[in-house]
Motif scaffolding. Structure first.
Motif, mmCIF file in Angstrom:
data_model
loop_
_atom_site.group_PDB
_atom_site.id
_atom_site.type_symbol
_atom_site.label_atom_id
_atom_site.label_comp_id
_atom_site.label_asym_id
_atom_site.label_seq_id
_atom_site.Cartn_x
_atom_site.Cartn_y
_atom_site.Cartn_z
ATOM 1 N N ARG A 125 0.825 -1.220 0.000
ATOM 2 C CA ARG A 125 0.000 0.000 0.000
ATOM 3 C C ARG A 125 0.851 1.259 0.000
ATOM 4 N NH1 ARG A 125 -2.628 -1.642 5.556
ATOM 5 N NH2 ARG A 125 -2.406 -3.592 4.458
ATOM 6 N N GLY A 126 0.155 2.382 -0.177
ATOM 7 C CA GLY A 126 0.811 3.680 -0.119
ATOM 8 C C GLY A 126 -0.139 4.722 0.424
ATOM 9 N N LEU A 127 0.392 5.911 0.671
ATOM 10 C CA LEU A 127 -0.396 7.038 1.170
ATOM 11 C C LEU A 127 -0.493 8.084 0.074
ATOM 12 C CD1 LEU A 127 1.264 7.384 4.690
ATOM 13 C CD2 LEU A 127 -0.763 6.068 4.049
ATOM 14 N N VAL A 128 -1.686 8.598 -0.105
ATOM 15 C CA VAL A 128 -1.935 9.616 -1.128
ATOM 16 C C VAL A 128 -2.614 10.802 -0.460
ATOM 17 C CG1 VAL A 128 -3.140 10.144 -3.284
ATOM 18 C CG2 VAL A 128 -2.163 7.862 -2.935
ATOM 19 N N SER A 129 -2.121 12.004 -0.758
ATOM 20 C CA SER A 129 -2.746 13.236 -0.262
ATOM 21 C C SER A 129 -3.372 13.965 -1.449
ATOM 22 C CB SER A 129 -1.719 14.149 0.403
ATOM 23 O OG SER A 129 -1.211 13.546 1.569
ATOM 24 N N VAL A 130 -4.600 14.405 -1.255
ATOM 25 C CA VAL A 130 -5.311 15.160 -2.289
ATOM 26 C C VAL A 130 -5.938 16.402 -1.676
ATOM 27 C CG1 VAL A 130 -5.842 13.111 -3.680
ATOM 28 C CG2 VAL A 130 -7.500 13.905 -2.007
ATOM 29 N N GLU A 131 -6.174 17.381 -2.522
ATOM 30 C CA GLU A 131 -6.974 18.540 -2.122
ATOM 31 C C GLU A 131 -8.191 18.573 -3.029
ATOM 32 O OE1 GLU A 131 -4.792 22.201 -2.602
ATOM 33 O OE2 GLU A 131 -4.177 21.693 -4.641
#
Length: 173
Positions: A125-131
């Motif tokens: 898995r990974g971490l994703v940041s969005v606005e």
């Protein structure tokens, strides 16, 4: 015959920093939507539920849609493009209501990928940041938030299954 699966969300590899997803469709927020959300969440502020109060006791001269409905609506609009394949939403880093939303306004939304980082503890898995920004039908930004989610890598994601066999849905004569 071709079978089409509707994608819901993206796997870690599909996110690219800077990509923008224009969520579709927009949603017109009705008085019923606002009142039902207020009653379900026990927000009884007359700003949202009392027309006389809205006309006579507020700076806008009318009812304002409760901000958590706008946020929830926009978050939901982003699910097919952003978090439909996520393991978890981890945090909302910021949430700003920039302008009021009124009954009858139509909300549209877009999300932009800010960052993607592979997990340090698990290689699946990974971490994703969005606005995400929400706009009304006049193009005014009404809501903004940033969030971080945990997303499967494609090869590790659980298969999407249904509780019946494919051949049971459309039997061949």
């Amino acid at each position: 015959m071709t079978t089409y699966d509707r994608p819901s969300g993206r796997y870690f590899e599909a996110f690219e920093v800077g990509d923008v997803y224009k969520h579709w469709p927009g949603k017109t927020v009705t008085e019923f939507d606002d009142h039902l959300f207020c009653m379900m969440t026990m927000n009884h502020h007359p700003l949202h539920t009392n027309e006389w109060f809205g006309e006579h006791e507020t700076v806008h001269g009318k009812n304002v849609v409760v901000g958590n409905l706008v946020y929830s609506l926009v978050l939901g609009m982003s699910v097919p493009d952003v978090s439909g394949a996520a393991i978890a939403n981890l945090e909302v880093e910021s949430l700003t209501h920039k302008k009021p939303t009124f009954h009858g306004d139509t909300i549209y939304a877009e999300s932009r990928v800010l960052e993607k980082v592979e997990s340090r503890s698990k290689d699946d898995r990974g971490l994703v940041s969005v606005e995400t920004k929400a706009f009304n039908q006049r193009g005014e930004e009404v809501c903004y938030f940033r969030r971080k989610l945990m997303v499967w890598k494609r090869d590790h994601a659980p298969a999407r299954r249904r509780p019946y066999a494919d051949e049971d849905a459309w039997p061949q004569p």
